[in-house]
Enzyme design. Sequence first.
Site, mmCIF file in Angstrom:
data_model
loop_
_atom_site.group_PDB
_atom_site.id
_atom_site.type_symbol
_atom_site.label_atom_id
_atom_site.label_comp_id
_atom_site.label_asym_id
_atom_site.label_seq_id
_atom_site.Cartn_x
_atom_site.Cartn_y
_atom_site.Cartn_z
ATOM 1 N N GLU A 41 -7.076 1.165 -2.671
ATOM 2 C CA GLU A 41 -8.157 0.830 -1.739
ATOM 3 C C GLU A 41 -8.022 1.837 -0.590
ATOM 4 O O GLU A 41 -7.103 1.749 0.212
ATOM 5 C CB GLU A 41 -7.987 -0.606 -1.241
ATOM 6 C CG GLU A 41 -9.007 -1.008 -0.184
ATOM 7 C CD GLU A 41 -8.670 -2.363 0.465
ATOM 8 O OE1 GLU A 41 -8.111 -3.254 -0.209
ATOM 9 O OE2 GLU A 41 -8.956 -2.502 1.667
ATOM 10 N N ARG A 45 -10.720 4.285 7.689
ATOM 11 C CA ARG A 45 -10.136 4.270 9.042
ATOM 12 C C ARG A 45 -9.861 5.675 9.521
ATOM 13 O O ARG A 45 -9.420 5.868 10.657
ATOM 14 C CB ARG A 45 -8.820 3.488 9.043
ATOM 15 C CG ARG A 45 -9.039 2.045 8.763
ATOM 16 C CD ARG A 45 -7.769 1.255 8.800
ATOM 17 N NE ARG A 45 -7.976 0.038 8.052
ATOM 18 C CZ ARG A 45 -7.052 -0.857 7.802
ATOM 19 N NH1 ARG A 45 -5.831 -0.675 8.234
ATOM 20 N NH2 ARG A 45 -7.344 -1.923 7.092
ATOM 21 N N LYS A 128 -11.503 -11.399 -0.229
ATOM 22 C CA LYS A 128 -10.252 -10.917 0.354
ATOM 23 C C LYS A 128 -9.841 -11.924 1.415
ATOM 24 O O LYS A 128 -10.637 -12.248 2.292
ATOM 25 C CB LYS A 128 -10.481 -9.534 0.976
ATOM 26 C CG LYS A 128 -9.309 -8.994 1.776
ATOM 27 C CD LYS A 128 -9.522 -7.541 2.184
ATOM 28 C CE LYS A 128 -8.371 -7.043 3.040
ATOM 29 N NZ LYS A 128 -8.314 -5.567 3.106
HETATM 30 C C1 3PG Z 1 -5.880 -4.149 5.187
HETATM 31 O O1 3PG Z 1 -6.763 -3.509 5.725
HETATM 32 O O2 3PG Z 1 -6.056 -4.718 4.112
HETATM 33 C C2 3PG Z 1 -4.593 -4.329 5.905
HETATM 34 O O3 3PG Z 1 -4.464 -3.461 6.981
HETATM 35 C C3 3PG Z 1 -3.401 -4.259 5.024
HETATM 36 O O4 3PG Z 1 -2.474 -5.076 5.604
HETATM 37 P P1 3PG Z 1 -0.933 -4.703 5.606
HETATM 38 O O5 3PG Z 1 -0.852 -3.313 6.208
HETATM 39 O O6 3PG Z 1 -0.288 -5.749 6.456
HETATM 40 O O7 3PG Z 1 -0.447 -4.713 4.185
#
Ligand code: 3PG
Length: 207
Positions: A41, A45, A128
């Site tokens: 994914e 960003r 999600k």
């Molecule tokens: C996302 O966008 O899904 C999260 O930033 C992922 O979360 P994590 O970095 O705590 O795994």
Amino acid sequence: MPEILDQLASARLVPVVVLDDAAHARPLAGALVEGGLPVAEVTFRTAAAVESIREMAADGRVLVGAGTVLTPAQVDEAVDAGAQYVVSPGFSREVVDRCAERGVLALPGAVTATEVQAAFAAGITTVKFFPAETSGGAAAIKALSAPFGDVRFVPTGGIGATNLAEYLSLPSVAAVGGSWMVPRGAIAEGRFDDVAAMVADAVALTR
Ligand code: 3PG
């Protein structure tokens, strides 16, 4: 689209990737394949997101989706670059509708009963669950699964090696998302052997 969900569910894990440089996209694809988890994914960003998706899609070995998609325009950018699914942190009817128009799987975020119900009304059956740990964690998913028996969840946010099993043990959890096996720093430094090893360790925990 159901087949994309099936592929994510059989992978069990969705690596959430932040790429600062699209030149890292193909080596990262290689590390994911080597680690036994050909899924990514790629989050919107960084400025490198669209080109990174394009590179990974062209590589052809990884099931590539776009993450942190907030607007219909970003859905178009992601799909034009080759994204096969679109993940959002929250639920946006506009984003979900554009995904349907473009024929890609939408995976919007939902953590409350109201949000899950809104997503369900828009035709979404897998959401999600983000941010998972601060939204009640596995216990909250279990509670939501009682009224929403047909909904499946992809918990993400604050999950790592120590709490992964709590989530994967729930029948309503389709897959778990996370960035712990693809640290942004390791990618930025080009340590793809390390990334491949971390990915392999994460995959081992799902077995
Ligand atoms: C996302 O966008 O899904 C999260 O930033 C992922 O979360 P994590 O970095 O705590 O795994």
